[in-house]
Design a protein around this motif. Sequence first.
Motif, PDB file in Angstrom:
ATOM      1  N   LEU A 168       0.846  -1.211   0.000  1.00  0.00           N
ATOM      2  CA  LEU A 168       0.000   0.000   0.000  1.00  0.00           C
ATOM      3  C   LEU A 168       0.876   1.254   0.000  1.00  0.00           C
ATOM      4  N   ALA A 169       1.995   1.160   0.695  1.00  0.00           N
ATOM      5  CA  ALA A 169       2.881   2.328   0.823  1.00  0.00           C
ATOM      6  C   ALA A 169       3.450   2.767  -0.520  1.00  0.00           C
ATOM      7  N   THR A 170       3.400   1.882  -1.535  1.00  0.00           N
ATOM      8  CA  THR A 170       3.958   2.251  -2.845  1.00  0.00           C
ATOM      9  C   THR A 170       2.965   3.053  -3.694  1.00  0.00           C
ATOM     10  N   LEU A 171       1.693   3.116  -3.262  1.00  0.00           N
ATOM     11  CA  LEU A 171       0.686   3.818  -4.077  1.00  0.00           C
ATOM     12  C   LEU A 171       0.634   5.313  -3.734  1.00  0.00           C
ATOM     13  N   PRO A 172       0.457   6.154  -4.764  1.00  0.00           N
ATOM     14  CA  PRO A 172       0.405   7.610  -4.509  1.00  0.00           C
ATOM     15  C   PRO A 172      -1.000   8.041  -4.081  1.00  0.00           C
ATOM     16  N   ILE A 173      -1.473   7.518  -2.929  1.00  0.00           N
ATOM     17  CA  ILE A 173      -2.885   7.733  -2.579  1.00  0.00           C
ATOM     18  C   ILE A 173      -3.256   9.209  -2.403  1.00  0.00           C
ATOM     19  N   ASP A 174      -2.297  10.025  -2.036  1.00  0.00           N
ATOM     20  CA  ASP A 174      -2.634  11.443  -1.839  1.00  0.00           C
ATOM     21  C   ASP A 174      -2.842  12.167  -3.168  1.00  0.00           C
ATOM     22  N   GLN A 175      -2.546  11.463  -4.271  1.00  0.00           N
ATOM     23  CA  GLN A 175      -2.753  12.104  -5.582  1.00  0.00           C
ATOM     24  C   GLN A 175      -4.022  11.635  -6.281  1.00  0.00           C
ATOM     25  N   PHE A 176      -4.807  10.783  -5.636  1.00  0.00           N
ATOM     26  CA  PHE A 176      -6.014  10.269  -6.286  1.00  0.00           C
ATOM     27  C   PHE A 176      -7.034  11.377  -6.469  1.00  0.00           C
ATOM     28  N   PHE A 177      -7.809  11.275  -7.564  1.00  0.00           N
ATOM     29  CA  PHE A 177      -8.764  12.360  -7.845  1.00  0.00           C
ATOM     30  C   PHE A 177     -10.153  12.084  -7.295  1.00  0.00           C
ATOM     31  N   SER A 178     -10.503  10.820  -7.029  1.00  0.00           N
ATOM     32  CA  SER A 178     -11.878  10.572  -6.582  1.00  0.00           C
ATOM     33  C   SER A 178     -12.023  10.679  -5.078  1.00  0.00           C
ATOM     34  N   ASP A 179     -13.233  10.966  -4.648  1.00  0.00           N
ATOM     35  CA  ASP A 179     -13.443  11.101  -3.210  1.00  0.00           C
ATOM     36  C   ASP A 179     -14.588  10.239  -2.702  1.00  0.00           C
ATOM     37  N   VAL A 190      -5.037   1.568  -9.721  1.00  0.00           N
ATOM     38  CA  VAL A 190      -3.624   1.944  -9.606  1.00  0.00           C
ATOM     39  C   VAL A 190      -2.808   0.763  -9.069  1.00  0.00           C
ATOM     40  N   ALA A 191      -3.411   0.001  -8.158  1.00  0.00           N
ATOM     41  CA  ALA A 191      -2.722  -1.191  -7.629  1.00  0.00           C
ATOM     42  C   ALA A 191      -2.462  -2.193  -8.751  1.00  0.00           C
ATOM     43  N   ALA A 192      -3.479  -2.437  -9.580  1.00  0.00           N
ATOM     44  CA  ALA A 192      -3.326  -3.392 -10.685  1.00  0.00           C
ATOM     45  C   ALA A 192      -2.289  -2.886 -11.675  1.00  0.00           C
ATOM     46  N   ARG A 193      -2.372  -1.610 -11.976  1.00  0.00           N
ATOM     47  CA  ARG A 193      -1.443  -1.032 -12.950  1.00  0.00           C
ATOM     48  C   ARG A 193      -0.008  -1.115 -12.468  1.00  0.00           C
ATOM     49  N   ARG A 229     -11.956   8.366 -16.640  1.00  0.00           N
ATOM     50  CA  ARG A 229     -10.814   9.183 -16.205  1.00  0.00           C
ATOM     51  C   ARG A 229      -9.600   8.300 -15.970  1.00  0.00           C
ATOM     52  N   LEU A 230      -9.847   7.122 -15.418  1.00  0.00           N
ATOM     53  CA  LEU A 230      -8.726   6.228 -15.118  1.00  0.00           C
ATOM     54  C   LEU A 230      -8.031   5.765 -16.394  1.00  0.00           C
ATOM     55  N   ILE A 231      -8.828   5.361 -17.388  1.00  0.00           N
ATOM     56  CA  ILE A 231      -8.149   4.847 -18.595  1.00  0.00           C
ATOM     57  C   ILE A 231      -7.551   5.972 -19.428  1.00  0.00           C
ATOM     58  N   ALA A 232      -8.017   7.199 -19.199  1.00  0.00           N
ATOM     59  CA  ALA A 232      -7.435   8.340 -19.910  1.00  0.00           C
ATOM     60  C   ALA A 232      -6.142   8.798 -19.243  1.00  0.00           C
ATOM     61  N   GLY A 233      -5.790   8.141 -18.125  1.00  0.00           N
ATOM     62  CA  GLY A 233      -4.608   8.545 -17.357  1.00  0.00           C
ATOM     63  C   GLY A 233      -3.315   8.250 -18.081  1.00  0.00           C
ATOM     64  N   PRO A 234      -2.269   7.846 -17.383  1.00  0.00           N
ATOM     65  CA  PRO A 234      -0.968   7.605 -18.001  1.00  0.00           C
ATOM     66  C   PRO A 234      -1.083   6.658 -19.196  1.00  0.00           C
ATOM     67  N   SER A 235      -0.297   6.922 -20.238  1.00  0.00           N
ATOM     68  CA  SER A 235      -0.452   6.188 -21.491  1.00  0.00           C
ATOM     69  C   SER A 235      -0.132   4.703 -21.353  1.00  0.00           C
ATOM     70  N   ASN A 236       0.619   4.327 -20.327  1.00  0.00           N
ATOM     71  CA  ASN A 236       0.983   2.914 -20.193  1.00  0.00           C
ATOM     72  C   ASN A 236      -0.107   2.102 -19.481  1.00  0.00           C
ATOM     73  N   THR A 237      -1.205   2.751 -19.114  1.00  0.00           N
ATOM     74  CA  THR A 237      -2.231   2.107 -18.310  1.00  0.00           C
ATOM     75  C   THR A 237      -2.693   0.778 -18.889  1.00  0.00           C
ATOM     76  N   ARG A 238      -3.174   0.825 -20.102  1.00  0.00           N
ATOM     77  CA  ARG A 238      -3.778  -0.380 -20.681  1.00  0.00           C
ATOM     78  C   ARG A 238      -2.754  -1.498 -20.840  1.00  0.00           C
ATOM     79  N   LYS A 239      -1.557  -1.090 -21.257  1.00  0.00           N
ATOM     80  CA  LYS A 239      -0.497  -2.080 -21.461  1.00  0.00           C
ATOM     81  C   LYS A 239      -0.230  -2.839 -20.162  1.00  0.00           C
ATOM     82  N   ALA A 240      -0.156  -2.098 -19.082  1.00  0.00           N
ATOM     83  CA  ALA A 240       0.181  -2.704 -17.793  1.00  0.00           C
ATOM     84  C   ALA A 240      -0.907  -3.632 -17.308  1.00  0.00           C
ATOM     85  N   LEU A 241      -2.132  -3.378 -17.736  1.00  0.00           N
ATOM     86  CA  LEU A 241      -3.241  -4.196 -17.236  1.00  0.00           C
ATOM     87  C   LEU A 241      -3.442  -5.452 -18.042  1.00  0.00           C
ATOM     88  N   SER A 242      -2.988  -5.455 -19.306  1.00  0.00           N
ATOM     89  CA  SER A 242      -3.328  -6.590 -20.156  1.00  0.00           C
ATOM     90  C   SER A 242      -2.402  -7.761 -19.920  1.00  0.00           C
TER      91      SER A 242
END
Length: 242
Positions: A168-179, A190-193, A229-242
């Motif tokens: 959990l400590a590796t995730l940038p939780i303070d930068q998340f946009f949803s509330d 983000v964990a999966a990615r 919003r999540l899939i529009a995020g960093p360009s490597n998103t989809r690659k990392a998930l597949s």
Amino acid sequence: MSTSALVIVPTYNERANLPVLVAGLMAHAGVRVLVVDDQSPDGTGQIADRLVTEYPGRVTVLHRTDKRGFGRSYVAGMTQAIAEPVEVLCQMDADLSHDPSQLPNLIAATANADVVIGSRYVRGGAIVNWPMRRRLLSRVANAYIRTVTRLAPRDCTSGYRCWRRTALATLPIDQFFSDGYSFLVEMLFVAARSGLRIVEVPITFVERREGESKVSRAVLIESAITPWRLIAGPSNTRKALS
Ligand SMILES: Nc1nc2c(ncn2[C@@H]2O[C@H](COP(=O)(O)OP(=O)(O)OP(=O)(O)O)[C@@H](O)[C@H]2O)c(=O)[nH]1
Ligand SMILES: [Mg+2]
């Protein structure tokens, strides 16, 4: 149970439920609780203070005074909890929908995973006392999230989870946009990615009997937008998930 765990519980108007939940959690050796209260008008914060004295060293409370929010409360709670010397950090609702007696199952599963989801939608999982309309909403929400984001877990919206603290400590939780509750989806995405190992353990989810749900129209709108919003995020998103 030999694994040490700290359970973070956000509360807003849960005065009837919190003492029951905490008593259930205190039955497990090695488990501590951090209540994150948002100045609940019903006095849940004072009840949490009473629990701190009732269970010395095992219950702490964070009284937030900034703008209230489910995600905000988790960010504050996790930021504090990450510094604690425990192996596992857990997330749970206070409304008794999540059964504390099932916590050891979830904690045990962290032996082979970074994230353990207490899941309603794997074999053995169940939902008690939800009307058909509510079941349908949850099913459709999960199908929608999984289709848009390609997340693999069956229950992406469950708020009953355990994390290895170091993961959990590796995730940038303070930068998340949803509330709202989308915060849970964002965390999982983000964990999966980032390649964390996610497993699901069946739970029986029980509809709250006391207090009121805080699911609002704004929360539902946020939930509809978040996957995009999540899939529009960093360009490597989809690659990392597949
Ligand atoms: N600190 C804090 N806790 C919140 C806030 N909103 C909700 N919660 C807590 O988050 C948990 C989940 O909220 P619920 O209202 O039960 O939402 P839900 O479980 O998605 O909806 P229901 O199934 O209708 O109960 C509960 O412990 C709430 O008290 C908030 O703004 N601040
Ligand atoms: Mg609830």
